[in-house]
Design a protein around this motif. Structure first.
Motif, PDB file in Angstrom:
ATOM      1  N   PRO A  97       1.844  -4.547 -12.405  1.00  0.00           N
ATOM      2  CA  PRO A  97       1.857  -4.310 -10.958  1.00  0.00           C
ATOM      3  C   PRO A  97       1.384  -5.544 -10.210  1.00  0.00           C
ATOM      4  CG  PRO A  97      -0.025  -3.239 -11.967  1.00  0.00           C
ATOM      5  CD  PRO A  97       0.782  -3.807 -13.089  1.00  0.00           C
ATOM      6  N   ARG A  99      -0.853  -7.965  -7.915  1.00  0.00           N
ATOM      7  CA  ARG A  99      -2.300  -8.162  -7.896  1.00  0.00           C
ATOM      8  C   ARG A  99      -2.843  -7.956  -6.485  1.00  0.00           C
ATOM      9  NH1 ARG A  99      -1.456 -13.489 -11.303  1.00  0.00           N
ATOM     10  NH2 ARG A  99      -1.188 -12.550 -13.347  1.00  0.00           N
ATOM     11  N   GLN A 101      -4.081  -5.548  -5.017  1.00  0.00           N
ATOM     12  CA  GLN A 101      -3.919  -4.230  -4.401  1.00  0.00           C
ATOM     13  C   GLN A 101      -4.193  -3.185  -5.479  1.00  0.00           C
ATOM     14  OE1 GLN A 101      -0.013  -4.808  -1.849  1.00  0.00           O
ATOM     15  NE2 GLN A 101      -0.306  -6.329  -3.430  1.00  0.00           N
ATOM     16  N   PRO A 102      -4.912  -2.093  -5.134  1.00  0.00           N
ATOM     17  CA  PRO A 102      -5.247  -1.116  -6.171  1.00  0.00           C
ATOM     18  C   PRO A 102      -4.005  -0.436  -6.749  1.00  0.00           C
ATOM     19  CG  PRO A 102      -6.212  -0.511  -4.019  1.00  0.00           C
ATOM     20  CD  PRO A 102      -5.434  -1.769  -3.812  1.00  0.00           C
ATOM     21  N   VAL A 103      -4.061  -0.195  -8.051  1.00  0.00           N
ATOM     22  CA  VAL A 103      -2.928   0.469  -8.720  1.00  0.00           C
ATOM     23  C   VAL A 103      -2.997   1.971  -8.453  1.00  0.00           C
ATOM     24  CG1 VAL A 103      -1.887   0.997 -10.963  1.00  0.00           C
ATOM     25  CG2 VAL A 103      -2.783  -1.296 -10.507  1.00  0.00           C
ATOM     26  N   VAL A 109       1.544   0.027  -6.469  1.00  0.00           N
ATOM     27  CA  VAL A 109       0.225  -0.292  -5.910  1.00  0.00           C
ATOM     28  C   VAL A 109       0.095   0.309  -4.512  1.00  0.00           C
ATOM     29  CG1 VAL A 109      -0.024  -2.443  -7.212  1.00  0.00           C
ATOM     30  CG2 VAL A 109       1.042  -2.498  -4.938  1.00  0.00           C
ATOM     31  N   ASP A 110      -1.164   0.404  -4.090  1.00  0.00           N
ATOM     32  CA  ASP A 110      -1.461   0.864  -2.734  1.00  0.00           C
ATOM     33  C   ASP A 110      -1.426  -0.371  -1.829  1.00  0.00           C
ATOM     34  OD1 ASP A 110      -2.465   1.769  -0.386  1.00  0.00           O
ATOM     35  OD2 ASP A 110      -4.385   2.477  -1.202  1.00  0.00           O
ATOM     36  N   GLN A 111      -0.461  -0.443  -0.946  1.00  0.00           N
ATOM     37  CA  GLN A 111      -0.293  -1.641  -0.111  1.00  0.00           C
ATOM     38  C   GLN A 111      -1.142  -1.613   1.166  1.00  0.00           C
ATOM     39  OE1 GLN A 111       4.075  -1.965   0.283  1.00  0.00           O
ATOM     40  NE2 GLN A 111       3.879  -3.772  -1.010  1.00  0.00           N
ATOM     41  N   SER A 163       0.072 -11.002  -3.482  1.00  0.00           N
ATOM     42  CA  SER A 163      -0.263 -10.789  -4.883  1.00  0.00           C
ATOM     43  C   SER A 163      -0.598 -12.111  -5.584  1.00  0.00           C
ATOM     44  CB  SER A 163       0.928 -10.124  -5.576  1.00  0.00           C
ATOM     45  OG  SER A 163       0.781 -10.105  -6.959  1.00  0.00           O
TER      46      SER A 163
END
Ligand code: FES
Length: 324
Positions: A97, A99, A101-103, A109-111, A163
């Protein structure tokens, strides 16, 4: 004749924060034509081997920006990255995924952090509320004015630059390359009345954290070249305010320093950047350096050909002719 295929090996990041303690990498093998996009391969894996694989995509034509992910450690659009060159270069295709940003799950990912930073730069024209279009101000722009920000409208907000950015990794408060490239677009728009305020506001908490690594420009699939837009913003900020931040003082000091002797004086640049107090605060490090390399703290002698260097500076300081 059937199309030639190659064996392609995938190692795909898998993680469901609701169930898994830690991420893992799952291997998949497929025979595929070399020009197959990574996205098509992942969709085939999902259809034929593992329906639980989670990913995001929409247009499959490098337009919507939703399929951005890490392919062999590079931020790429999966729908335009072909498996052939990846296999040739790396022998396998590692898919992860994006980088910074939380998966949410697997490759999705959560944008939210990315969009919050974008919202923070006020990505819209700010017109004079009393006089939205004062007399004398053109309601349309000249080709030369549009030319100044011709790259930024190409952005598809895929977040590949965000990212790839090590400054975002180091400081999540950094707005990121896309937000700064978009900010530049409004700062140079002659219809916007908030250019100065935008520049003043972005300096302490953002602009000068850029490391000038150009990884954002390398990652951008649309050639927006965010690092160049950030450089342009820095130049505009210095023209507007001079050296008011550590970053801008460093840039101004560096230029003066080199102009003086053709070589950097380490002591002087630290003082120019951080002031006398800053210099004092780094005394311990200075002493350690001096013990190993005493000459580094001396003012360097002028280089040969300093007059040639001066000509370069003069050329750089001469404003370009209108329309050139
Ligand atoms: S799916 Fe739209 S850009 Fe890749």
């Amino acid at each position: 004749m059937p199309e030639a295929t190659i064996p392609a090996e995938f190692e795909v990041y898998r993680f469901d924060p609701a169930k898994d303690r830690a991420p893992r990498y799952q291997r998949y093998s497929l025979d595929l034509a070399p020009h197959t996009p990574v996205l098509s391969a992942l969709l085939r894996i999902r259809a034929e081997q593992d329906p639980t694989l989670t990913l995001r995509y929409s247009c499959r034509s490098a337009i919507c920006g939703s399929c951005a992910m890490q392919v062999n450690s590079k931020s790429r659009l999966a729908c335009e990255t072909q498996i052939g060159p990846e296999m040739e270069r790396h022998g396998t295709i590692v898919v992860e995924p994006m980088r910074n940003q939380p998966v949410l799950r697997d490759l999705v990912v959560d944008q939210a952090p990315f969009w919050q930073q974008y919202e923070g730069i006020e990505p819209h024209l700010i017109l004079d509320p009393q006089h939205p279009m004062p007399e004398g101000r053109a309601t349309s722009m000249t080709p030369a004015q549009v030319e100044r920000f011709k790259e930024t409208p190409r952005c598809i907000a895929c977040a590949a630059c965000y990212s790839a950015c090590p400054a975002v990794s180091a400081d999540p408060g950094f707005p990121g390359p896309m937000a700064l490239a978009k900010l530049y677009r409004f700062v140079v728009d002659p219809r916007d009345t908030a250019a100065r305020a935008r520049l003043v506001r972005i300096q302490p908490n953002g602009l000068w954290l850029c490391l000038r690594c150009h990884l954002c420009t390398e990652a951008c699939p649309k050639d927006v070249r965010p690092s160049e837009r950030i450089r342009d913003l820095k130049e505009l900020a210095i023209a507007e305010q001079g050296g008011t931040e550590n970053g801008s003082r460093h840039a101004v000091g560096f230029k003066e320093n080199i102009r003086d002797r053709g070589l950097l004086s380490e002591m002087k640049i630290v003082r120019q950047t951080s002031g006398v107090l800053g210099l004092a605060s780094q005394a311990g490090q200075g002493i350690r350096i001096w013990r190993k390399k005493p000459e580094i703290l001396k003012r360097p002698p002028p280089i040969e050909g300093l007059d040639e260097l001066e000509k370069i500076y003069e050329a750089l300081d001469t404003p370009p002719k209108e329309g050139s």
